[in-house]
Design a protein around this motif. Structure first.
Motif, PDB file in Angstrom:
ATOM      1  N   ALA A 190       7.128  -2.102  -3.259  1.00 27.18           N
ATOM      2  CA  ALA A 190       7.168  -1.895  -1.879  1.00 27.18           C
ATOM      3  C   ALA A 190       5.857  -1.146  -0.856  1.00 27.18           C
ATOM      4  CB  ALA A 190       8.348  -2.229  -1.588  1.00 27.18           C
ATOM      5  N   ALA A 191       6.097  -0.019  -1.558  1.00 24.61           N
ATOM      6  CA  ALA A 191       5.237   0.639  -0.573  1.00 24.61           C
ATOM      7  C   ALA A 191       3.800   0.548  -0.573  1.00 24.61           C
ATOM      8  CB  ALA A 191       5.671   2.142  -1.366  1.00 24.61           C
ATOM      9  N   ALA A 192       3.477  -0.456  -2.276  1.00 20.47           N
ATOM     10  CA  ALA A 192       1.851  -0.245  -1.930  1.00 20.47           C
ATOM     11  C   ALA A 192       1.922  -1.921  -1.539  1.00 20.47           C
ATOM     12  CB  ALA A 192       1.472  -0.795  -3.575  1.00 20.47           C
ATOM     13  N   VAL A 193       2.940  -2.857  -1.425  1.00 20.08           N
ATOM     14  CA  VAL A 193       2.623  -3.350  -0.652  1.00 20.08           C
ATOM     15  C   VAL A 193       2.296  -3.346   1.313  1.00 20.08           C
ATOM     16  CG1 VAL A 193       3.628  -5.992   0.417  1.00 20.08           C
ATOM     17  CG2 VAL A 193       3.833  -5.685  -1.930  1.00 20.08           C
ATOM     18  N   ARG A 194       3.151  -2.285   1.612  1.00 19.50           N
ATOM     19  CA  ARG A 194       3.152  -1.708   3.080  1.00 19.50           C
ATOM     20  C   ARG A 194       2.339  -0.922   3.187  1.00 19.50           C
ATOM     21  NH1 ARG A 194       8.142  -2.610   5.376  1.00 19.50           N
ATOM     22  NH2 ARG A 194       8.608  -1.684   6.528  1.00 19.50           N
ATOM     23  N   ARG A 195       0.738  -0.522   2.596  1.00 25.18           N
ATOM     24  CA  ARG A 195       0.146   0.057   3.107  1.00 25.18           C
ATOM     25  C   ARG A 195      -1.025  -0.456   2.609  1.00 25.18           C
ATOM     26  NH1 ARG A 195      -0.624   5.953  -0.770  1.00 25.18           N
ATOM     27  NH2 ARG A 195       0.825   6.833   0.193  1.00 25.18           N
ATOM     28  N   ALA A 196      -0.837  -1.805   1.584  1.00 25.71           N
ATOM     29  CA  ALA A 196      -2.125  -3.036   1.867  1.00 25.71           C
ATOM     30  C   ALA A 196      -1.758  -3.768   2.884  1.00 25.71           C
ATOM     31  CB  ALA A 196      -1.701  -3.729   0.786  1.00 25.71           C
ATOM     32  N   GLU A 197      -0.462  -3.745   3.483  1.00 32.74           N
ATOM     33  CA  GLU A 197      -0.336  -4.901   5.512  1.00 32.74           C
ATOM     34  C   GLU A 197      -0.879  -4.124   6.066  1.00 32.74           C
ATOM     35  OE1 GLU A 197       3.374  -6.819   4.779  1.00 32.74           O
ATOM     36  OE2 GLU A 197       4.039  -4.916   4.701  1.00 32.74           O
ATOM     37  N   ARG A 198      -1.001  -2.697   6.311  1.00 33.24           N
ATOM     38  CA  ARG A 198      -1.647  -1.226   6.463  1.00 33.24           C
ATOM     39  C   ARG A 198      -3.242  -1.333   7.094  1.00 33.24           C
ATOM     40  NH1 ARG A 198       2.961   2.181   5.670  1.00 33.24           N
ATOM     41  NH2 ARG A 198       1.534   3.362   4.349  1.00 33.24           N
ATOM     42  N   ASP A 199      -3.802  -1.772   5.605  1.00 31.18           N
ATOM     43  CA  ASP A 199      -5.305  -1.702   5.633  1.00 31.18           C
ATOM     44  C   ASP A 199      -5.584  -3.240   5.617  1.00 31.18           C
ATOM     45  OD1 ASP A 199      -7.888  -1.774   4.522  1.00 31.18           O
ATOM     46  OD2 ASP A 199      -7.360  -0.782   2.989  1.00 31.18           O
ATOM     47  N   ALA A 200      -6.920  -2.961   7.352  1.00 26.74           N
ATOM     48  CA  ALA A 200      -7.202  -4.955   7.356  1.00 26.74           C
ATOM     49  C   ALA A 200      -8.177  -5.278   6.799  1.00 26.74           C
ATOM     50  CB  ALA A 200      -7.985  -3.870   8.956  1.00 26.74           C
ATOM     51  N   ALA A 201      -8.349  -4.371   5.541  1.00 28.62           N
ATOM     52  CA  ALA A 201      -9.569  -5.276   4.772  1.00 28.62           C
ATOM     53  C   ALA A 201      -9.039  -5.435   4.065  1.00 28.62           C
ATOM     54  CB  ALA A 201     -10.474  -3.869   4.171  1.00 28.62           C
ATOM     55  N   VAL A 202      -7.282  -5.452   3.424  1.00 28.77           N
ATOM     56  CA  VAL A 202      -7.097  -6.524   2.478  1.00 28.77           C
ATOM     57  C   VAL A 202      -5.514  -7.605   2.762  1.00 28.77           C
ATOM     58  CG1 VAL A 202      -5.009  -5.887   0.709  1.00 28.77           C
ATOM     59  CG2 VAL A 202      -6.395  -3.789   0.976  1.00 28.77           C
ATOM     60  N   ASP A 203      -6.015  -8.638   2.238  1.00 30.06           N
ATOM     61  CA  ASP A 203      -5.327  -9.279   2.707  1.00 30.06           C
ATOM     62  C   ASP A 203      -4.427 -10.085   1.410  1.00 30.06           C
ATOM     63  OD1 ASP A 203      -6.723 -10.859   0.746  1.00 30.06           O
ATOM     64  OD2 ASP A 203      -7.828 -12.206   2.435  1.00 30.06           O
ATOM     65  N   ALA A 204      -4.528  -9.390   0.945  1.00 24.39           N
ATOM     66  CA  ALA A 204      -3.419  -9.955  -0.718  1.00 24.39           C
ATOM     67  C   ALA A 204      -3.005  -8.361  -1.559  1.00 24.39           C
ATOM     68  CB  ALA A 204      -3.903 -10.665  -1.324  1.00 24.39           C
ATOM     69  N   VAL A 205      -1.469  -8.464  -2.519  1.00 24.46           N
ATOM     70  CA  VAL A 205      -1.981  -8.143  -2.837  1.00 24.46           C
ATOM     71  C   VAL A 205      -1.366  -8.672  -4.595  1.00 24.46           C
ATOM     72  CG1 VAL A 205      -0.188  -5.999  -3.958  1.00 24.46           C
ATOM     73  CG2 VAL A 205      -1.065  -6.196  -1.785  1.00 24.46           C
ATOM     74  N   THR A 206      -2.113  -8.767  -5.301  1.00 26.73           N
ATOM     75  CA  THR A 206      -1.713  -9.276  -6.736  1.00 26.73           C
ATOM     76  C   THR A 206      -1.639  -7.986  -7.652  1.00 26.73           C
ATOM     77  OG1 THR A 206      -3.952  -8.905  -7.348  1.00 26.73           O
ATOM     78  CG2 THR A 206      -3.506 -10.896  -6.156  1.00 26.73           C
ATOM     79  N   ALA A 207      -0.500  -9.152  -8.980  1.00 27.23           N
ATOM     80  CA  ALA A 207      -0.074  -8.531 -10.530  1.00 27.23           C
ATOM     81  C   ALA A 207      -0.144  -9.139 -11.147  1.00 27.23           C
ATOM     82  CB  ALA A 207       1.214  -8.245 -10.349  1.00 27.23           C
ATOM     83  N   ALA A 208      -0.033  -8.472 -12.188  1.00 30.99           N
ATOM     84  CA  ALA A 208      -0.269  -9.228 -13.783  1.00 30.99           C
ATOM     85  C   ALA A 208       1.450  -8.507 -14.208  1.00 30.99           C
ATOM     86  CB  ALA A 208      -1.389  -9.382 -14.155  1.00 30.99           C
ATOM     87  N   PHE A 209       2.483  -9.641 -15.312  1.00 27.39           N
ATOM     88  CA  PHE A 209       2.527  -9.515 -15.680  1.00 27.39           C
ATOM     89  C   PHE A 209       3.374 -10.111 -16.327  1.00 27.39           C
ATOM     90  CE2 PHE A 209       3.633 -10.956 -11.077  1.00 27.39           C
ATOM     91  CZ  PHE A 209       4.911 -11.529 -12.041  1.00 27.39           C
ATOM     92  N   ASP A 210       4.678  -9.000 -17.233  1.00 23.19           N
ATOM     93  CA  ASP A 210       6.009  -9.896 -18.357  1.00 23.19           C
ATOM     94  C   ASP A 210       6.013 -10.759 -17.591  1.00 23.19           C
ATOM     95  OD1 ASP A 210       4.050  -8.618 -20.411  1.00 23.19           O
ATOM     96  OD2 ASP A 210       5.961  -7.191 -20.411  1.00 23.19           O
ATOM     97  N   ARG A 211       6.553 -12.160 -18.444  1.00 22.55           N
ATOM     98  CA  ARG A 211       7.674 -12.932 -17.598  1.00 22.55           C
ATOM     99  C   ARG A 211       8.757 -12.867 -17.548  1.00 22.55           C
ATOM    100  NH1 ARG A 211       5.332 -18.109 -18.837  1.00 22.55           N
ATOM    101  NH2 ARG A 211       3.574 -18.010 -19.596  1.00 22.55           N
TER     102      ARG A 211
END
Length: 157
Positions: free
Chosen positions: A99-120
């Protein structure tokens, strides 16, 4: 300590903050204990640009969780690894880190998405945090074997 977690904050008794160069060994240990394959150079680069986070136990200052993100392209932050010490799991620390990483990305005008690859097995963890799943990971090859046991998720802004 500054709490960066958002979504209700870090669980009581813990704080989420930017990792510093002094946290490098602790971050690597937490990721290694979770058997995640993130190399030291990736961790160092994430710390240098502020894309590494740690969860600390307030009473001792010990690092109990870590998140390392990369920027595969300028408009996307990718969660490369997130882990919590086994004895601290199930308390919302991993969720607070993402959630903290997402919040930081939301505040960064250059970032429009957060992605992740993860186990099922982590599908509910990421969907509960607002990630949409890319079902292309469900494709099968000619022998009806799964191409991958990993899913991909995306949270766009």
């Amino acid at each position: 300590m500054s709490d960066e977690s958002g979504f209700g904050g870090a669980p009581e008794g813990f704080a989420v903050e930017s990792a510093t160069p002094d946290d490098r060994i602790d971050v690597l240990r937490v990721l290694d204990a979770a058997m995640l394959e993130t190399d030291a150079e990736t961790v160092d680069a994430a710390i240098d640009v502020g894309d590494a986070l740690v969860a600390r136990f307030d009473r001792t200052g010990a690092v109990v969780g870590a998140l390392v993100a990369t920027r595969p392209e300028p408009s996307r932050l990718h969660v490369d690894a997130v882990a919590v010490r086994r004895s601290r799991r199930g308390r919302g620390i991993g969720s607070a880190l993402v959630a903290a990483a997402v919040r930081r990305a939301e505040r960064d005008a250059a970032v429009d998405a957060v992605t992740a690859a993860f186990d099922r097995s982590l599908e509910a963890f990421y969907t509960d945090l607002g990630f949409d799943l890319d079902r292309d990971g469900d494709e099968r090859d000619g022998d009806d074997q799964r191409k991958t046991d990993r899913l991909r998720g995306r949270r766009s802004f």
